[in-house]
Design a protein around this motif. Structure first.
Motif, PDB file in Angstrom:
ATOM      1  N   PHE A  69       0.779   6.055   6.048  1.00  0.00           N
ATOM      2  CA  PHE A  69       0.537   4.615   5.133  1.00  0.00           C
ATOM      3  C   PHE A  69       1.312   5.091   3.722  1.00  0.00           C
ATOM      4  O   PHE A  69       1.805   3.808   3.277  1.00  0.00           O
ATOM      5  N   GLU A  70       1.087   6.030   3.126  1.00  0.00           N
ATOM      6  CA  GLU A  70       1.573   6.383   1.916  1.00  0.00           C
ATOM      7  C   GLU A  70       3.078   6.185   1.892  1.00  0.00           C
ATOM      8  O   GLU A  70       3.852   5.414   0.647  1.00  0.00           O
ATOM      9  N   THR A  71       3.954   6.512   2.488  1.00  0.00           N
ATOM     10  CA  THR A  71       5.101   6.332   2.750  1.00  0.00           C
ATOM     11  C   THR A  71       5.927   5.262   3.275  1.00  0.00           C
ATOM     12  O   THR A  71       7.150   5.136   3.479  1.00  0.00           O
ATOM     13  N   PHE A  72       5.026   4.505   4.131  1.00  0.00           N
ATOM     14  CA  PHE A  72       5.710   3.132   4.703  1.00  0.00           C
ATOM     15  C   PHE A  72       6.349   2.599   3.969  1.00  0.00           C
ATOM     16  O   PHE A  72       7.807   2.241   4.664  1.00  0.00           O
ATOM     17  N   HIS A  73       6.106   1.883   2.744  1.00  0.00           N
ATOM     18  CA  HIS A  73       7.041   1.074   2.118  1.00  0.00           C
ATOM     19  C   HIS A  73       8.421   1.759   1.807  1.00  0.00           C
ATOM     20  O   HIS A  73       9.290   0.879   1.703  1.00  0.00           O
ATOM     21  N   LYS A  74       8.599   2.883   1.506  1.00  0.00           N
ATOM     22  CA  LYS A  74       9.765   3.407   1.208  1.00  0.00           C
ATOM     23  C   LYS A  74      10.614   3.578   2.326  1.00  0.00           C
ATOM     24  O   LYS A  74      11.920   3.419   2.159  1.00  0.00           O
ATOM     25  N   LYS A  75       9.849   4.048   3.394  1.00  0.00           N
ATOM     26  CA  LYS A  75      10.630   4.243   4.575  1.00  0.00           C
ATOM     27  C   LYS A  75      11.098   2.884   5.348  1.00  0.00           C
ATOM     28  O   LYS A  75      12.279   2.629   6.076  1.00  0.00           O
ATOM     29  N   TRP A  77      10.979  -0.523   3.971  1.00  0.00           N
ATOM     30  CA  TRP A  77      10.937  -1.890   3.239  1.00  0.00           C
ATOM     31  C   TRP A  77      12.275  -2.469   3.733  1.00  0.00           C
ATOM     32  O   TRP A  77      12.459  -3.741   3.247  1.00  0.00           O
ATOM     33  N   ASN A  78      13.254  -1.901   3.890  1.00  0.00           N
ATOM     34  CA  ASN A  78      14.647  -2.772   4.373  1.00  0.00           C
ATOM     35  C   ASN A  78      14.554  -3.160   5.943  1.00  0.00           C
ATOM     36  O   ASN A  78      15.597  -3.416   6.302  1.00  0.00           O
ATOM     37  N   ARG A  79      13.586  -2.685   6.604  1.00  0.00           N
ATOM     38  CA  ARG A  79      13.364  -3.174   8.137  1.00  0.00           C
ATOM     39  C   ARG A  79      12.025  -3.986   8.491  1.00  0.00           C
ATOM     40  O   ARG A  79      11.881  -4.400   9.392  1.00  0.00           O
ATOM     41  N   ILE A  80      11.459  -4.207   7.248  1.00  0.00           N
ATOM     42  CA  ILE A  80      10.318  -4.912   7.634  1.00  0.00           C
ATOM     43  C   ILE A  80      10.329  -6.459   8.113  1.00  0.00           C
ATOM     44  O   ILE A  80       9.550  -6.851   8.901  1.00  0.00           O
ATOM     45  N   THR A  81      11.503  -7.142   7.994  1.00  0.00           N
ATOM     46  CA  THR A  81      11.640  -8.508   8.358  1.00  0.00           C
ATOM     47  C   THR A  81      12.391  -8.217  10.051  1.00  0.00           C
ATOM     48  O   THR A  81      12.409  -9.558  10.346  1.00  0.00           O
ATOM     49  N   GLU A  82      12.574  -7.103  10.487  1.00  0.00           N
ATOM     50  CA  GLU A  82      13.020  -7.073  11.730  1.00  0.00           C
ATOM     51  C   GLU A  82      12.166  -7.672  12.858  1.00  0.00           C
ATOM     52  O   GLU A  82      10.978  -7.229  12.753  1.00  0.00           O
ATOM     53  N   PRO A  83      12.421  -8.298  13.735  1.00  0.00           N
ATOM     54  CA  PRO A  83      11.687  -8.997  14.688  1.00  0.00           C
ATOM     55  C   PRO A  83      11.188  -7.917  15.905  1.00  0.00           C
ATOM     56  O   PRO A  83      10.083  -8.003  16.205  1.00  0.00           O
ATOM     57  N   GLU A  84      12.037  -6.909  16.035  1.00  0.00           N
ATOM     58  CA  GLU A  84      11.766  -5.765  16.841  1.00  0.00           C
ATOM     59  C   GLU A  84      11.148  -4.547  16.171  1.00  0.00           C
ATOM     60  O   GLU A  84      11.593  -4.248  15.370  1.00  0.00           O
ATOM     61  N   LYS A  95      -0.236   3.010  14.094  1.00  0.00           N
ATOM     62  CA  LYS A  95       1.241   2.443  13.459  1.00  0.00           C
ATOM     63  C   LYS A  95       1.564   1.072  13.722  1.00  0.00           C
ATOM     64  O   LYS A  95       2.056   0.510  12.767  1.00  0.00           O
ATOM     65  N   LEU A  96       1.453   0.469  14.852  1.00  0.00           N
ATOM     66  CA  LEU A  96       1.770  -0.586  15.299  1.00  0.00           C
ATOM     67  C   LEU A  96       1.083  -1.774  14.457  1.00  0.00           C
ATOM     68  O   LEU A  96       1.347  -2.775  13.962  1.00  0.00           O
ATOM     69  N   PHE A  97      -0.535  -1.423  14.597  1.00  0.00           N
ATOM     70  CA  PHE A  97      -1.362  -2.280  13.684  1.00  0.00           C
ATOM     71  C   PHE A  97      -0.859  -2.576  12.177  1.00  0.00           C
ATOM     72  O   PHE A  97      -0.804  -3.466  11.518  1.00  0.00           O
ATOM     73  N   TYR A  98      -0.482  -1.416  11.645  1.00  0.00           N
ATOM     74  CA  TYR A  98      -0.194  -1.248  10.273  1.00  0.00           C
ATOM     75  C   TYR A  98       0.950  -2.001  10.012  1.00  0.00           C
ATOM     76  O   TYR A  98       1.401  -2.609   8.944  1.00  0.00           O
ATOM     77  N   TRP A  99       2.216  -1.860  11.144  1.00  0.00           N
ATOM     78  CA  TRP A  99       3.480  -2.446  10.595  1.00  0.00           C
ATOM     79  C   TRP A  99       3.161  -4.052  10.842  1.00  0.00           C
ATOM     80  O   TRP A  99       3.651  -4.683  10.043  1.00  0.00           O
ATOM     81  N   LEU A 100       2.405  -4.480  11.873  1.00  0.00           N
ATOM     82  CA  LEU A 100       2.274  -6.011  11.791  1.00  0.00           C
ATOM     83  C   LEU A 100       1.043  -6.524  10.417  1.00  0.00           C
ATOM     84  O   LEU A 100       1.718  -7.465  10.119  1.00  0.00           O
ATOM     85  N   GLN A 102       1.507  -5.153   7.510  1.00  0.00           N
ATOM     86  CA  GLN A 102       2.190  -4.992   6.406  1.00  0.00           C
ATOM     87  C   GLN A 102       3.498  -6.396   6.620  1.00  0.00           C
ATOM     88  O   GLN A 102       4.128  -6.876   5.650  1.00  0.00           O
ATOM     89  N   GLN A 103       3.845  -6.490   7.885  1.00  0.00           N
ATOM     90  CA  GLN A 103       4.727  -7.591   8.008  1.00  0.00           C
ATOM     91  C   GLN A 103       4.170  -8.928   7.698  1.00  0.00           C
ATOM     92  O   GLN A 103       4.805  -9.663   6.929  1.00  0.00           O
ATOM     93  N   ARG A 104       3.110  -9.184   7.985  1.00  0.00           N
ATOM     94  CA  ARG A 104       2.192 -10.142   7.721  1.00  0.00           C
ATOM     95  C   ARG A 104       2.329 -10.401   6.019  1.00  0.00           C
ATOM     96  O   ARG A 104       2.500 -11.555   5.679  1.00  0.00           O
ATOM     97  N   LYS A 105       1.965  -9.409   5.386  1.00  0.00           N
ATOM     98  CA  LYS A 105       1.744  -9.262   4.096  1.00  0.00           C
ATOM     99  C   LYS A 105       3.105  -9.806   3.557  1.00  0.00           C
ATOM    100  O   LYS A 105       3.117 -10.396   2.280  1.00  0.00           O
ATOM    101  N   TYR A 106       4.063  -9.213   3.824  1.00  0.00           N
ATOM    102  CA  TYR A 106       5.490  -9.539   3.458  1.00  0.00           C
ATOM    103  C   TYR A 106       5.792 -11.042   3.501  1.00  0.00           C
ATOM    104  O   TYR A 106       6.269 -11.648   2.729  1.00  0.00           O
ATOM    105  N   PHE A 107       5.742 -11.518   4.893  1.00  0.00           N
ATOM    106  CA  PHE A 107       5.864 -12.922   4.741  1.00  0.00           C
ATOM    107  C   PHE A 107       5.047 -13.764   4.156  1.00  0.00           C
ATOM    108  O   PHE A 107       5.483 -14.978   3.735  1.00  0.00           O
ATOM    109  N   GLU A 108       3.958 -13.578   3.730  1.00  0.00           N
ATOM    110  CA  GLU A 108       3.017 -14.392   2.903  1.00  0.00           C
ATOM    111  C   GLU A 108       3.119 -14.271   1.751  1.00  0.00           C
ATOM    112  O   GLU A 108       3.442 -15.447   1.006  1.00  0.00           O
ATOM    113  N   ASP A 109       3.962 -13.359   0.933  1.00  0.00           N
ATOM    114  CA  ASP A 109       4.509 -13.362  -0.335  1.00  0.00           C
ATOM    115  C   ASP A 109       5.308 -12.090  -0.480  1.00  0.00           C
ATOM    116  O   ASP A 109       4.671 -11.089  -0.818  1.00  0.00           O
ATOM    117  N   SER A 110       6.599 -11.944  -0.276  1.00  0.00           N
ATOM    118  CA  SER A 110       7.237 -10.856  -0.513  1.00  0.00           C
ATOM    119  C   SER A 110       7.321 -10.100  -2.135  1.00  0.00           C
ATOM    120  O   SER A 110       7.585  -8.950  -1.945  1.00  0.00           O
TER     121      SER A 110
END
Length: 249
Positions: A69-75, A77-84, A95-100, A102-110
């Motif tokens: 969780f701590e390193t997720f955004h650094k690792k 950040w440039n892939r969070i918009t990928e559909p796959e 990890k999948l739950f956390y990806w989804l 964080q992806q929701r949070k990104y699309f709500e307000d990047s």
């Protein structure tokens, strides 16, 4: 147990221990002396060091998840918009739950997606702790603290208010840390087994009530009041040490 003034400082775990059983707090503190402020705030162990220190499997699993969780955004950040979903994440449900999540949070307000800080180590005159995640609230008038937990627990709100008071007090005591421009105004938990987040407004009454109880506890510790609460013995991990301590005294 002679209590010196600098020892009247509680972590979240110690605070909850004292509420549960003051004797449990006393034994824990004997086994885990309080660190110096600079040591606590600046020392970060690697995940491998916990393996070498023989942490049990349950604690190690939690440490490895928090590291992800701590390193997720650094690792990512440039892939969070990928559909796959990345393969190394898709194969692990947590990890999948956390990806989804964080992806929701990104699309709500990047603009507010990347945290202000993760695994933030703070120590004030009377409190210390590691805050999992600090985020900027959307309206920009305050910060939000997120605590990562496996599943809901009855002590969750107590822990969140502890961390909020720690952060706000740190800002008041250490004004040279000017990167923290706001107080905490929201608190919440992310439960990584289910992938659910719960957010609450931090109310003034919550903080005032906490501060009143916390000050009472500090006073009792300074007076070396550590009664045994026998109703808490049934699930205490320190019960064997406590029995030995009783004989010794």
């Amino acid at each position: 147990m002679v209590v010196l003034d600098y020892e009247i400082n509680l972590s979240k775990t110690e605070y909850l221990y004292y509420l549960e059983c003051p004797q449990k707090f006393r034994i824990h503190r004997i086994l885990n002396p309080i660190p110096y402020k600079t040591t606590f705030m600046n020392t970060k162990r690697s995940t491998s060091s916990y393996v070498l220190r023989n942490y049990d499997e349950e604690n190690l699993n939690g440490i490895f998840k928090h590291s992800f969780f701590e390193t997720f955004h650094k690792k990512y950040w440039n892939r969070i918009t990928e559909p796959e979903t990345p393969k190394e994440i898709a194969s692990n449900q947590i990890k999948l739950f956390y990806w989804l999540y964080q992806q929701r949070k990104y699309f709500e307000d990047s603009d507010y997606w990347i945290p202000v800080q993760t695994e933030l180590r703070l120590m004030t005159e009377r409190q210390r702790g590691i805050i999992d995640c600090v985020e900027l609230c959307k309206n920009k008038n305050g910060l939000r603290i997120i605590d990562y937990k496996s599943e809901p627990h009855q002590s969750d709100m107590l822990a969140l208010i502890f961390y909020a008071n720690l952060f706000n007090t740190f800002r008041a005591e250490d004004k040279e840390y000017d990167e923290y421009l706001y107080d905490v105004v929201e608190i919440g938990c992310y439960y990584y087994i289910s992938g659910i987040e719960r957010i609450f407004e931090l109310k003034v009454d919550n903080l005032l009530s906490f501060q009143e109880i916390f000050q009472r506890i500090l006073t009792e510790i300074s007076q070396e009041k550590f009664p045994l609460i026998e109703t808490s013995c049934w699930n205490c991990k320190l019960i064997d040490v406590c029995k030995i301590e009783k004989r010794r005294r």
